[in-house]
Design an enzyme around this catalytic site. Structure first.
Site, PDB file in Angstrom:
ATOM      1  N   CYS A 181       1.296 -13.639  19.226  1.00 49.86           N
ATOM      2  CA  CYS A 181       0.454 -13.734  17.787  1.00 49.86           C
ATOM      3  C   CYS A 181       0.285 -15.172  17.929  1.00 49.86           C
ATOM      4  O   CYS A 181       0.702 -15.734  17.238  1.00 49.86           O
ATOM      5  CB  CYS A 181       1.029 -13.389  16.967  1.00 49.86           C
ATOM      6  SG  CYS A 181      -0.327 -13.132  15.599  1.00 49.86           S
ATOM      7  N   CYS A 196      -0.581 -16.384  14.392  1.00 48.15           N
ATOM      8  CA  CYS A 196       0.875 -16.792  13.789  1.00 48.15           C
ATOM      9  C   CYS A 196       1.288 -17.459  13.768  1.00 48.15           C
ATOM     10  O   CYS A 196       2.202 -19.156  12.938  1.00 48.15           O
ATOM     11  CB  CYS A 196       1.905 -15.977  13.905  1.00 48.15           C
ATOM     12  SG  CYS A 196       1.199 -14.116  13.751  1.00 48.15           S
ATOM     13  N   ASP A 197       1.399 -18.251  15.449  1.00 45.98           N
ATOM     14  CA  ASP A 197       2.690 -19.518  15.617  1.00 45.98           C
ATOM     15  C   ASP A 197       2.295 -20.533  16.394  1.00 45.98           C
ATOM     16  O   ASP A 197       2.993 -21.366  17.135  1.00 45.98           O
ATOM     17  CB  ASP A 197       3.920 -18.371  16.037  1.00 45.98           C
ATOM     18  CG  ASP A 197       4.568 -16.875  15.658  1.00 45.98           C
ATOM     19  OD1 ASP A 197       4.737 -17.628  14.637  1.00 45.98           O
ATOM     20  OD2 ASP A 197       4.897 -16.262  16.807  1.00 45.98           O
TER      21      ASP A 197
END
Lengths: 310, 115
Positions: free
Chosen positions: A133, A136-137
Protein backbone atom coordinates in the site's frame (compact mmCIF):
# COMPACT_ATOMS: atom_id res chain seq x y z
CA UNK A 1 -22.67 -30.14 14.24
CA UNK A 2 -24.83 -27.05 13.71
CA UNK A 3 -27.33 -27.07 10.87
CA UNK A 4 -28.53 -24.17 8.74
CA UNK A 5 -30.67 -23.75 5.68
CA UNK A 6 -27.92 -21.84 3.93
CA UNK A 7 -24.24 -21.33 4.58
CA UNK A 8 -22.63 -18.33 2.92
CA UNK A 9 -18.87 -18.28 2.53
CA UNK A 10 -17.71 -14.67 2.49
CA UNK A 11 -19.00 -11.60 4.31
CA UNK A 12 -18.49 -8.93 1.69
CA UNK A 13 -21.36 -7.04 0.03
CA UNK A 14 -22.40 -10.12 -1.98
CA UNK A 15 -22.45 -12.49 0.99
CA UNK A 16 -24.09 -10.00 3.35
CA UNK A 17 -26.77 -9.08 0.77
CA UNK A 18 -27.58 -12.75 0.24
CA UNK A 19 -27.71 -13.20 4.01
CA UNK A 20 -30.08 -10.24 4.45
CA UNK A 21 -32.49 -11.57 1.82
CA UNK A 22 -32.41 -15.15 3.06
CA UNK A 23 -32.72 -14.40 6.77
CA UNK A 24 -35.55 -11.97 6.05
CA UNK A 25 -37.24 -14.90 4.30
CA UNK A 26 -36.90 -16.81 7.58
CA UNK A 27 -34.13 -19.11 6.43
CA UNK A 28 -31.46 -19.94 8.99
CA UNK A 29 -28.23 -18.50 7.67
CA UNK A 30 -24.60 -18.77 8.68
CA UNK A 31 -22.09 -16.38 7.10
CA UNK A 32 -18.44 -17.37 7.44
CA UNK A 33 -15.49 -15.24 6.44
CA UNK A 34 -11.81 -16.11 6.62
CA UNK A 35 -10.97 -12.44 7.20
CA UNK A 36 -12.91 -9.49 8.49
CA UNK A 37 -16.48 -8.66 7.62
CA UNK A 38 -16.92 -6.36 4.62
CA UNK A 39 -14.51 -7.74 2.04
CA UNK A 40 -12.60 -5.29 -0.12
CA UNK A 41 -15.20 -2.56 0.37
CA UNK A 42 -13.77 -1.81 3.82
CA UNK A 43 -10.69 -0.43 2.08
CA UNK A 44 -12.65 2.13 0.11
CA UNK A 45 -12.07 5.55 1.57
CA UNK A 46 -15.35 7.03 0.39
CA UNK A 47 -18.31 5.38 -1.31
CA UNK A 48 -20.20 8.14 -3.10
CA UNK A 49 -22.23 6.22 -5.64
CA UNK A 50 -24.18 3.74 -3.53
CA UNK A 51 -27.80 4.64 -4.30
CA UNK A 52 -29.80 6.09 -1.47
CA UNK A 53 -26.92 6.72 0.88
CA UNK A 54 -24.88 9.87 1.38
CA UNK A 55 -21.13 9.51 0.91
CA UNK A 56 -19.70 7.26 3.59
CA UNK A 57 -16.62 5.16 4.14
CA UNK A 58 -16.52 1.58 2.94
CA UNK A 59 -15.81 0.54 6.50
CA UNK A 60 -19.03 2.15 7.74
CA UNK A 61 -21.04 0.76 4.84
CA UNK A 62 -19.81 -2.75 5.61
CA UNK A 63 -20.54 -2.24 9.33
CA UNK A 64 -24.12 -1.26 8.49
CA UNK A 65 -24.57 -4.24 6.16
CA UNK A 66 -23.31 -6.57 8.88
CA UNK A 67 -25.60 -4.98 11.47
CA UNK A 68 -28.58 -5.37 9.13
CA UNK A 69 -27.75 -9.03 8.42
CA UNK A 70 -27.45 -9.81 12.14
CA UNK A 71 -30.68 -7.96 12.94
CA UNK A 72 -32.52 -10.13 10.42
CA UNK A 73 -31.13 -13.23 12.10
CA UNK A 74 -27.91 -14.14 10.29
CA UNK A 75 -25.13 -15.64 12.31
CA UNK A 76 -21.89 -14.01 11.20
CA UNK A 77 -18.51 -15.52 12.04
CA UNK A 78 -15.38 -13.68 10.87
CA UNK A 79 -11.75 -14.81 10.85
CA UNK A 80 -12.96 -18.40 10.47
CA UNK A 81 -10.40 -20.44 8.63
CA UNK A 82 -12.01 -22.96 6.28
CA UNK A 83 -10.39 -26.30 6.99
CA UNK A 84 -12.43 -28.65 4.79
CA UNK A 85 -15.77 -29.03 3.06
CA UNK A 86 -17.88 -31.55 1.24
CA UNK A 87 -20.45 -30.21 -1.23
CA UNK A 88 -21.02 -33.49 -3.10
CA UNK A 89 -24.31 -34.62 -1.61
CA UNK A 90 -27.61 -32.92 -0.98
CA UNK A 91 -26.39 -31.75 2.42
CA UNK A 92 -23.31 -29.58 2.39
CA UNK A 93 -20.68 -29.89 5.14
CA UNK A 94 -18.12 -27.33 6.22
CA UNK A 95 -15.44 -27.56 8.87
CA UNK A 96 -13.73 -24.46 10.19
CA UNK A 97 -11.34 -23.87 13.04
CA UNK A 98 -14.25 -23.36 15.41
CA UNK A 99 -16.59 -26.16 14.41
CA UNK A 100 -18.55 -28.23 11.92
CA UNK A 101 -21.54 -26.88 10.02
CA UNK A 102 -24.17 -28.36 7.76
CA UNK A 103 -26.31 -26.54 5.19
CA UNK A 104 -28.88 -27.37 2.53
CA UNK A 105 -27.30 -24.89 0.13
CA UNK A 106 -24.07 -22.93 -0.08
CA UNK A 107 -23.27 -19.56 -1.58
CA UNK A 108 -19.60 -18.95 -2.33
CA UNK A 109 -18.95 -15.22 -2.07
CA UNK A 110 -15.34 -15.17 -0.97
CA UNK A 111 -14.20 -12.35 -3.29
CA UNK A 112 -10.53 -11.96 -4.08
CA UNK A 113 -7.29 -10.94 -2.44
CA UNK A 114 -4.04 -9.24 -3.45
CA UNK A 115 -1.61 -11.60 -5.11
CA UNK A 116 1.68 -12.13 -3.29
CA UNK A 117 5.04 -13.18 -4.74
CA UNK A 118 5.12 -16.18 -2.44
CA UNK A 119 8.77 -15.87 -1.48
CA UNK A 120 9.82 -16.97 1.99
CA UNK A 121 11.66 -13.70 2.54
CA UNK A 122 8.54 -11.72 1.57
CA UNK A 123 6.81 -12.54 4.87
CA UNK A 124 9.93 -11.77 6.90
CA UNK A 125 10.13 -8.16 5.76
CA UNK A 126 6.43 -7.32 5.67
CA UNK A 127 6.18 -4.01 7.51
CA UNK A 128 9.95 -3.84 7.63
CA UNK A 129 10.43 -2.69 4.05
CA UNK A 130 7.86 -4.67 2.08
CA UNK A 131 4.47 -3.10 1.57
CA UNK A 132 1.33 -3.54 -0.49
CA UNK A 133 0.00 0.00 0.00
CA UNK A 134 1.75 3.13 -1.27
CA UNK A 135 -0.74 5.45 0.41
CA UNK A 136 -0.15 3.75 3.75
CA UNK A 137 3.59 3.38 3.78
CA UNK A 138 5.04 5.63 1.06
CA UNK A 139 6.26 8.33 3.42
CA UNK A 140 8.45 5.87 5.36
CA UNK A 141 10.73 5.82 2.31
CA UNK A 142 11.36 9.52 1.83
CA UNK A 143 14.63 10.09 -0.07
CA UNK A 144 15.33 6.38 -0.26
CA UNK A 145 15.71 3.96 -3.16
CA UNK A 146 12.84 1.53 -3.58
CA UNK A 147 11.39 -0.96 -6.04
CA UNK A 148 7.88 -1.54 -7.29
CA UNK A 149 6.97 -5.02 -8.50
CA UNK A 150 4.34 -5.34 -11.22
CA UNK A 151 3.38 -3.99 -14.60
CA UNK A 152 -0.33 -3.25 -14.50
CA UNK A 153 -2.15 0.00 -13.83
CA UNK A 154 -1.81 -0.28 -10.06
CA UNK A 155 1.96 -0.81 -10.21
CA UNK A 156 2.49 2.02 -12.69
CA UNK A 157 0.25 4.52 -10.92
CA UNK A 158 1.59 3.68 -7.47
CA UNK A 159 5.17 3.91 -8.76
CA UNK A 160 4.49 7.45 -9.98
CA UNK A 161 2.80 8.27 -6.68
CA UNK A 162 5.79 6.93 -4.72
CA UNK A 163 8.17 9.30 -6.52
CA UNK A 164 6.69 12.02 -4.29
CA UNK A 165 8.65 10.40 -1.47
CA UNK A 166 11.38 8.13 -2.78
CA UNK A 167 14.70 9.15 -4.33
CA UNK A 168 14.37 6.51 -7.05
CA UNK A 169 11.77 3.92 -7.93
CA UNK A 170 12.75 0.88 -9.97
CA UNK A 171 9.85 -0.97 -11.54
CA UNK A 172 10.51 -4.70 -11.83
CA UNK A 173 8.26 -6.49 -14.27
CA UNK A 174 8.31 -10.03 -15.62
CA UNK A 175 7.29 -9.16 -19.19
CA UNK A 176 8.90 -6.96 -21.87
CA UNK A 177 5.85 -4.71 -21.94
CA UNK A 178 3.35 -3.28 -19.47
CA UNK A 179 -0.31 -4.24 -19.13
CA UNK A 180 -1.49 -0.79 -18.04
CA UNK A 181 -3.33 1.96 -19.84
CA UNK A 182 -1.25 4.05 -22.28
CA UNK A 183 -1.51 7.14 -20.07
CA UNK A 184 -0.29 5.22 -17.01
CA UNK A 185 2.67 3.78 -18.95
CA UNK A 186 3.53 7.21 -20.35
CA UNK A 187 3.38 8.85 -16.91
CA UNK A 188 5.81 6.26 -15.53
CA UNK A 189 8.16 6.40 -18.52
CA UNK A 190 8.33 10.18 -18.42
CA UNK A 191 9.06 10.35 -14.70
CA UNK A 192 12.80 11.00 -14.23
CA UNK A 193 12.85 9.19 -10.87
CA UNK A 194 11.59 5.91 -12.33
CA UNK A 195 13.87 3.20 -13.75
CA UNK A 196 12.84 -0.11 -15.27
CA UNK A 197 14.00 -3.71 -15.00
CA UNK A 198 11.95 -5.59 -17.56
CA UNK A 199 11.70 -9.36 -18.04
CA UNK A 200 12.91 -9.73 -14.50
CA UNK A 201 11.65 -11.11 -11.23
CA UNK A 202 12.64 -10.88 -7.60
CA UNK A 203 14.44 -13.93 -6.37
CA UNK A 204 15.02 -12.85 -2.80
CA UNK A 205 14.57 -10.00 -0.37
CA UNK A 206 17.64 -9.43 1.78
CA UNK A 207 18.46 -7.66 5.03
CA UNK A 208 18.77 -8.25 8.74
CA UNK A 209 16.23 -6.36 10.84
CA UNK A 210 14.73 -4.61 7.86
CA UNK A 211 14.97 -4.74 4.08
CA UNK A 212 18.26 -3.56 2.60
CA UNK A 213 18.25 -5.16 -0.82
CA UNK A 214 16.65 -7.33 -3.46
CA UNK A 215 18.13 -9.98 -5.71
CA UNK A 216 16.65 -9.74 -9.18
CA UNK A 217 16.94 -12.41 -11.87
CA UNK A 218 16.59 -11.68 -15.56
CA UNK A 219 14.13 -14.21 -16.92
CA UNK A 220 15.72 -14.33 -20.39
CA UNK A 221 19.41 -14.75 -19.61
CA UNK A 222 19.24 -15.65 -15.87
CA UNK A 223 21.68 -12.87 -15.00
CA UNK A 224 21.46 -11.57 -11.44
CA UNK A 225 21.24 -7.94 -10.35
CA UNK A 226 21.50 -6.94 -6.71
CA UNK A 227 19.79 -3.67 -5.84
CA UNK A 228 20.41 -1.77 -2.61
CA UNK A 229 16.91 -0.71 -1.71
CA UNK A 230 15.08 -0.20 1.57
CA UNK A 231 11.58 -0.57 0.25
CA UNK A 232 9.63 -2.91 -2.02
CA UNK A 233 6.02 -2.29 -3.00
CA UNK A 234 4.19 -5.21 -4.56
CA UNK A 235 1.27 -4.67 -6.93
CA UNK A 236 0.79 -7.82 -8.95
CA UNK A 237 -2.96 -7.97 -9.09
CA UNK A 238 -5.79 -9.74 -7.39
CA UNK A 239 -6.65 -13.40 -7.39
CA UNK A 240 -10.16 -14.75 -6.95
CA UNK A 241 -10.44 -16.77 -3.75
CA UNK A 242 -11.66 -19.77 -5.72
CA UNK A 243 -8.64 -22.01 -5.36
CA UNK A 244 -10.15 -24.06 -2.53
CA UNK A 245 -13.17 -24.83 -4.72
CA UNK A 246 -11.37 -25.75 -7.96
CA UNK A 247 -12.19 -29.47 -7.64
CA UNK A 248 -15.79 -28.79 -6.72
CA UNK A 249 -17.11 -26.25 -9.23
CA UNK A 250 -16.11 -25.23 -12.76
CA UNK A 251 -13.70 -22.32 -13.05
CA UNK A 252 -12.75 -20.04 -15.93
CA UNK A 253 -9.18 -19.75 -17.26
CA UNK A 254 -8.76 -16.87 -14.84
CA UNK A 255 -9.82 -19.06 -11.92
CA UNK A 256 -13.18 -17.35 -11.55
CA UNK A 257 -16.19 -19.50 -10.67
CA UNK A 258 -18.51 -20.02 -13.63
CA UNK A 259 -22.20 -19.41 -12.94
CA UNK A 260 -25.40 -19.06 -14.90
CA UNK A 261 -27.56 -15.95 -14.60
CA UNK A 262 -29.09 -17.33 -11.39
CA UNK A 263 -25.63 -17.62 -9.82
CA UNK A 264 -25.82 -21.43 -9.93
CA UNK A 265 -22.48 -23.17 -10.30
CA UNK A 266 -21.79 -26.52 -11.91
CA UNK A 267 -22.48 -28.17 -8.53
CA UNK A 268 -26.06 -28.75 -7.41
CA UNK A 269 -26.95 -26.60 -4.42
CA UNK A 270 -23.81 -24.51 -4.68
CA UNK A 271 -24.13 -20.90 -5.82
CA UNK A 272 -21.52 -18.17 -6.29
CA UNK A 273 -21.81 -14.39 -6.05
CA UNK A 274 -19.60 -11.31 -6.18
CA UNK A 275 -16.00 -10.94 -7.30
CA UNK A 276 -15.20 -14.64 -7.08
CA UNK A 277 -17.38 -15.42 -10.09
CA UNK A 278 -16.69 -14.71 -13.73
CA UNK A 279 -18.13 -11.36 -14.72
CA UNK A 280 -17.14 -8.14 -16.41
CA UNK A 281 -17.93 -5.41 -13.87
CA UNK A 282 -16.86 -5.53 -10.24
CA UNK A 283 -18.60 -2.91 -8.12
CA UNK A 284 -20.26 -2.89 -4.70
CA UNK A 285 -23.62 -2.59 -6.41
CA UNK A 286 -22.96 -5.52 -8.75
CA UNK A 287 -21.86 -7.62 -5.77
CA UNK A 288 -25.08 -6.69 -3.97
CA UNK A 289 -27.01 -7.62 -7.11
CA UNK A 290 -25.24 -10.99 -7.32
CA UNK A 291 -25.97 -11.67 -3.66
CA UNK A 292 -29.64 -10.82 -4.10
CA UNK A 293 -30.01 -13.04 -7.16
CA UNK A 294 -28.15 -15.87 -5.44
CA UNK A 295 -30.44 -15.59 -2.40
CA UNK A 296 -33.59 -15.70 -4.52
CA UNK A 297 -32.24 -18.61 -6.56
CA UNK A 298 -31.37 -20.45 -3.35
CA UNK A 299 -34.96 -19.93 -2.15
CA UNK A 300 -36.21 -21.48 -5.39
CA UNK A 301 -33.76 -24.33 -4.98
CA UNK A 302 -34.77 -25.00 -1.39
CA UNK A 303 -38.48 -24.81 -2.13
CA UNK A 304 -38.30 -26.76 -5.39
CA UNK A 305 -39.24 -30.38 -5.95
CA UNK A 306 -37.07 -32.95 -4.31
CA UNK A 307 -34.99 -34.36 -7.21
CA UNK A 308 -34.92 -37.77 -5.50
CA UNK A 309 -38.70 -37.99 -5.78
CA UNK A 310 -39.02 -36.98 -9.43
CA UNK B 1 -9.40 13.81 13.61
CA UNK B 2 -10.16 10.17 14.17
CA UNK B 3 -10.24 6.92 12.26
CA UNK B 4 -13.51 5.71 10.81
CA UNK B 5 -13.81 2.57 12.94
CA UNK B 6 -16.12 1.43 15.72
CA UNK B 7 -13.25 1.33 18.24
CA UNK B 8 -12.53 3.86 20.94
CA UNK B 9 -10.55 6.69 19.36
CA UNK B 10 -7.56 8.32 21.02
CA UNK B 11 -6.95 11.86 19.85
CA UNK B 12 -4.27 13.17 22.18
CA UNK B 13 -1.14 12.01 23.91
CA UNK B 14 -2.71 12.96 27.23
CA UNK B 15 -5.71 10.73 26.51
CA UNK B 16 -3.41 7.82 25.73
CA UNK B 17 -1.39 8.43 28.92
CA UNK B 18 -4.58 8.52 30.94
CA UNK B 19 -5.84 5.31 29.34
CA UNK B 20 -2.68 3.27 29.82
CA UNK B 21 -2.36 4.48 33.41
CA UNK B 22 -5.95 3.67 34.30
CA UNK B 23 -6.24 0.27 32.58
CA UNK B 24 -4.00 -2.72 33.12
CA UNK B 25 -4.15 -3.95 29.52
CA UNK B 26 -4.44 -1.63 26.55
CA UNK B 27 -4.07 -2.38 22.86
CA UNK B 28 -3.72 0.61 20.55
CA UNK B 29 -3.61 0.35 16.78
CA UNK B 30 -2.15 3.46 15.17
CA UNK B 31 -2.71 3.65 11.42
CA UNK B 32 -4.78 4.84 8.50
CA UNK B 33 -7.80 3.36 6.72
CA UNK B 34 -5.59 1.28 4.43
CA UNK B 35 -5.46 -2.39 3.47
CA UNK B 36 -2.83 -3.29 6.04
CA UNK B 37 -4.57 -1.45 8.88
CA UNK B 38 -8.26 -2.21 8.41
CA UNK B 39 -7.97 -5.97 9.06
CA UNK B 40 -6.33 -5.22 12.41
CA UNK B 41 -9.15 -2.84 13.41
CA UNK B 42 -11.62 -5.54 12.33
CA UNK B 43 -9.90 -8.17 14.48
CA UNK B 44 -9.87 -5.78 17.44
CA UNK B 45 -13.57 -4.97 17.07
CA UNK B 46 -14.35 -8.64 16.92
CA UNK B 47 -12.30 -9.45 20.02
CA UNK B 48 -13.86 -6.53 21.85
CA UNK B 49 -17.39 -7.62 20.92
CA UNK B 50 -16.70 -11.27 21.81
CA UNK B 51 -16.28 -10.31 25.46
CA UNK B 52 -13.37 -12.74 25.77
CA UNK B 53 -10.99 -9.89 26.48
CA UNK B 54 -13.10 -7.73 28.76
CA UNK B 55 -9.94 -6.87 30.69
CA UNK B 56 -8.35 -5.30 27.62
CA UNK B 57 -9.14 -1.78 26.43
CA UNK B 58 -9.03 -1.67 22.63
CA UNK B 59 -8.42 1.67 20.95
CA UNK B 60 -7.14 3.24 17.76
CA UNK B 61 -5.30 6.42 16.84
CA UNK B 62 -4.92 8.16 13.50
CA UNK B 63 -1.27 7.93 12.47
CA UNK B 64 -1.21 11.35 10.84
CA UNK B 65 -2.18 13.56 13.76
CA UNK B 66 0.78 15.26 15.47
CA UNK B 67 -0.21 13.74 18.81
CA UNK B 68 0.37 10.26 17.38
CA UNK B 69 4.09 10.94 17.81
CA UNK B 70 3.59 9.37 21.24
CA UNK B 71 3.36 6.06 19.38
CA UNK B 72 5.37 6.86 16.25
CA UNK B 73 8.42 7.79 18.36
CA UNK B 74 8.39 4.81 20.68
CA UNK B 75 11.77 3.04 20.67
CA UNK B 76 9.87 -0.23 20.18
CA UNK B 77 8.62 1.14 16.84
CA UNK B 78 11.94 2.58 15.68
CA UNK B 79 12.53 -0.03 12.97
CA UNK B 80 8.91 -0.13 11.80
CA UNK B 81 8.23 0.78 8.16
CA UNK B 82 4.69 -0.33 7.67
CA UNK B 83 1.33 0.66 9.04
CA UNK B 84 -0.29 0.05 11.38
CA UNK B 85 1.90 0.34 14.44
CA UNK B 86 0.12 -1.77 17.05
CA UNK B 87 1.21 -1.33 20.64
CA UNK B 88 0.22 -3.46 23.60
CA UNK B 89 0.54 -1.81 27.01
CA UNK B 90 0.64 -3.62 30.35
CA UNK B 91 0.47 -1.53 33.52
CA UNK B 92 1.36 1.61 31.60
CA UNK B 93 4.40 0.15 29.85
CA UNK B 94 4.89 -1.18 26.35
CA UNK B 95 4.74 -4.97 26.49
CA UNK B 96 4.82 -5.64 22.75
CA UNK B 97 4.64 -3.76 19.46
CA UNK B 98 4.02 -5.02 15.93
CA UNK B 99 4.19 -3.50 12.46
CA UNK B 100 1.97 -4.00 9.41
CA UNK B 101 -1.01 -6.31 9.08
CA UNK B 102 -1.70 -8.88 11.79
CA UNK B 103 -4.33 -11.60 11.70
CA UNK B 104 -6.84 -12.16 14.46
CA UNK B 105 -4.87 -15.27 15.44
CA UNK B 106 -1.67 -13.26 15.74
CA UNK B 107 -3.40 -10.60 17.83
CA UNK B 108 -5.03 -13.25 20.02
CA UNK B 109 -1.72 -14.98 20.53
CA UNK B 110 -0.07 -11.75 21.70
CA UNK B 111 -2.99 -10.88 23.96
CA UNK B 112 -2.93 -14.34 25.50
CA UNK B 113 0.76 -13.98 26.18
CA UNK B 114 0.46 -10.52 27.71
CA UNK B 115 -2.88 -10.62 29.46
Amino acid sequence: MKSYDVIILGAGPAGLSAGIYLSRAKQSVLILDQGIVGGQVVLTHAVANYPGLPELSGYKLASEMKKQAIEFGCEVLANEKLLSFNFEGKEKFITTKSGEYQGRAVIIAVGGQPRKLGLESEMKFQGLGISYCATCDGDFFTDEDIVVVGGGNSALEEAVSLTKFAKTVTIIHQFDHFQGYIHAIKAAEENPKIKFLMESEIEEFTGKESLTGVTVRNIKDSSITNLDVTGAFIFIGYVPGSDAFKDCVSLSDRKEILTDEDMSTSRDGVFAAGDVRQKKFRQITTAVSDGTIAALAVMDYLNGPDPDKI
Amino acid sequence: MTLDTNLKHIETGAALEELINSKENVMVCCGRMGPMCVPVYGAMEELENSGDYANVQFADMLFDIPEASIIRDLPECASFRGLPFTVYYKNGKVAKATTSIQSKDQVTSILSEIV
